[in-house]
Design a protein around this motif. Sequence first.
Motif, PDB file in Angstrom:
ATOM      1  N   VAL A  43       0.838  -1.200   0.000  1.00 14.54           N
ATOM      2  CA  VAL A  43       0.000   0.000   0.000  1.00 14.54           C
ATOM      3  C   VAL A  43       0.875   1.252   0.000  1.00 14.54           C
ATOM      4  O   VAL A  43       0.646   2.186  -0.771  1.00 14.54           O
ATOM      5  CB  VAL A  43      -0.965   0.000   1.208  1.00 14.54           C
ATOM      6  N   ALA A  44       1.895   1.281   0.856  1.00 17.51           N
ATOM      7  CA  ALA A  44       2.793   2.436   0.939  1.00 17.51           C
ATOM      8  C   ALA A  44       3.867   2.409  -0.146  1.00 17.51           C
ATOM      9  O   ALA A  44       4.585   3.389  -0.322  1.00 17.51           O
ATOM     10  CB  ALA A  44       3.453   2.487   2.314  1.00 17.51           C
ATOM     11  N   LYS A  45       3.996   1.268  -0.824  1.00 17.98           N
ATOM     12  CA  LYS A  45       5.039   1.070  -1.848  1.00 17.98           C
ATOM     13  C   LYS A  45       6.433   1.259  -1.249  1.00 17.98           C
ATOM     14  O   LYS A  45       7.297   1.909  -1.824  1.00 17.98           O
ATOM     15  CB  LYS A  45       4.819   1.999  -3.041  1.00 17.98           C
ATOM     16  N   LEU A  46       6.627   0.658  -0.060  1.00 13.10           N
ATOM     17  CA  LEU A  46       7.905   0.732   0.640  1.00 13.10           C
ATOM     18  C   LEU A  46       8.364  -0.666   1.035  1.00 13.10           C
ATOM     19  O   LEU A  46       7.552  -1.556   1.298  1.00 13.10           O
ATOM     20  CB  LEU A  46       7.781   1.582   1.905  1.00 13.10           C
ATOM     21  N   ALA A  47       9.690  -0.824   1.096  1.00 12.36           N
ATOM     22  CA  ALA A  47      10.303  -2.069   1.547  1.00 12.36           C
ATOM     23  C   ALA A  47      11.201  -1.733   2.733  1.00 12.36           C
ATOM     24  O   ALA A  47      12.163  -0.977   2.599  1.00 12.36           O
ATOM     25  CB  ALA A  47      11.109  -2.698   0.427  1.00 12.36           C
ATOM     26  N   TYR A  48      10.861  -2.278   3.896  1.00 11.95           N
ATOM     27  CA  TYR A  48      11.619  -2.036   5.119  1.00 11.95           C
ATOM     28  C   TYR A  48      12.685  -3.117   5.274  1.00 11.95           C
ATOM     29  O   TYR A  48      12.384  -4.304   5.208  1.00 11.95           O
ATOM     30  CB  TYR A  48      10.693  -2.056   6.341  1.00 11.95           C
ATOM     31  N   PRO A  49      13.945  -2.729   5.511  1.00 11.66           N
ATOM     32  CA  PRO A  49      15.007  -3.725   5.635  1.00 11.66           C
ATOM     33  C   PRO A  49      14.934  -4.488   6.960  1.00 11.66           C
ATOM     34  O   PRO A  49      14.387  -3.996   7.949  1.00 11.66           O
ATOM     35  CB  PRO A  49      16.288  -2.892   5.570  1.00 11.66           C
TER      36      PRO A  49
END
Length: 81
Positions: A43-49
Amino acid sequence: MAADGRDGRKATVDPRLLELLACPLTKGPLTWDEERSELISRVAKLAYPVRDGIPIMLPSEARTISADDMLTPPPRLSGPS
């Protein structure tokens, strides 16, 4: 196989932890990308490491997901049956 970048071992996320975690921006669900050792918020178009097995849930540390990545089906979490 990708490693978490510190000690060369592959990062993993406990399936129970994944059920509890949510995107800090959208409060939506996350999926685990084992290949890149990232938690994905579509949804946020983010990838958290994930580093040393610890999810880094800071938007400033997240990678923006490209349009090509969004076309790929979400990764499935594999765990013990």
